[in-house]
Design a protein around this motif. Sequence first.
Motif, short mmCIF file in Angstrom:
data_model
loop_
_atom_site.label_atom_id
_atom_site.label_comp_id
_atom_site.label_asym_id
_atom_site.label_seq_id
_atom_site.Cartn_x
_atom_site.Cartn_y
_atom_site.Cartn_z
N LEU A 49 0.90 -1.11 -0.02
CA LEU A 49 0.07 -0.10 0.22
C LEU A 49 0.83 1.14 0.11
CD1 LEU A 49 -3.18 0.76 0.33
CD2 LEU A 49 -2.62 0.98 2.82
N ARG A 86 -3.72 -0.88 -8.03
CA ARG A 86 -5.11 -0.84 -7.87
C ARG A 86 -5.33 0.69 -7.30
NH1 ARG A 86 -8.74 -1.67 -4.07
NH2 ARG A 86 -7.48 -2.67 -2.60
N VAL A 88 -6.82 3.24 -5.06
CA VAL A 88 -7.79 3.03 -3.84
C VAL A 88 -8.36 4.62 -3.47
CG1 VAL A 88 -7.70 2.88 -1.15
CG2 VAL A 88 -6.12 1.65 -2.49
N ARG A 89 -7.82 5.38 -3.69
CA ARG A 89 -8.23 6.92 -3.63
C ARG A 89 -7.38 8.14 -4.04
NH1 ARG A 89 -5.49 10.12 -0.42
NH2 ARG A 89 -5.03 9.33 1.39
N TYR A 105 -2.43 3.75 -3.82
CA TYR A 105 -2.64 2.75 -4.49
C TYR A 105 -2.21 1.33 -3.76
CZ TYR A 105 -3.35 5.66 -8.73
OH TYR A 105 -3.88 6.58 -9.73
N THR A 106 -2.65 0.28 -4.27
CA THR A 106 -1.80 -0.95 -3.85
C THR A 106 -1.36 -1.34 -4.97
OG1 THR A 106 -3.93 -2.36 -4.58
CG2 THR A 106 -3.68 -1.62 -2.05
#
Length: 135
Positions: A49, A86, A88-89, A105-106
């Motif tokens: 993360l 991915r 996240v926000r 992001y992950t």
Amino acid sequence: MQTGLFPLMLLALAGGAAGCVPEGQGMSAQSAFKPSYMGVETRLLDSDLVNFVVQMQGARGQDDVANYAECAAAQYTLIRGYGFARHVRTNVAQEGGVWRADAVYTISPALPRGVQTIDAEVVVAHCTNEGIPTV
């Protein structure tokens, strides 16, 4: 004979009108886009993360600064030896002409679940083509 020219005149008029762009829009407005990318701050929040804080001036809106953060995330993903991320926000703010995005992001070696995933190699190539710097 006049009936044959009328459709051609309409076509010519339509073609000319299609090329009309209101002043301040189109190519001249696009060529005026000269952003100043002011750097990326990266924070590892957990093993997969990551938080990216980017700043820029000259953004046309929130999408420009969010794209800058995505470019940083994609490059960081590759640096870590992974292929995917991915979203996240992302929080975006502007103050005194400086745009700031705070994005999380992950990162992962395999395509993660979710709808907001990115292929890091593809995104970095796009960023390079668009002139958006990465990490």
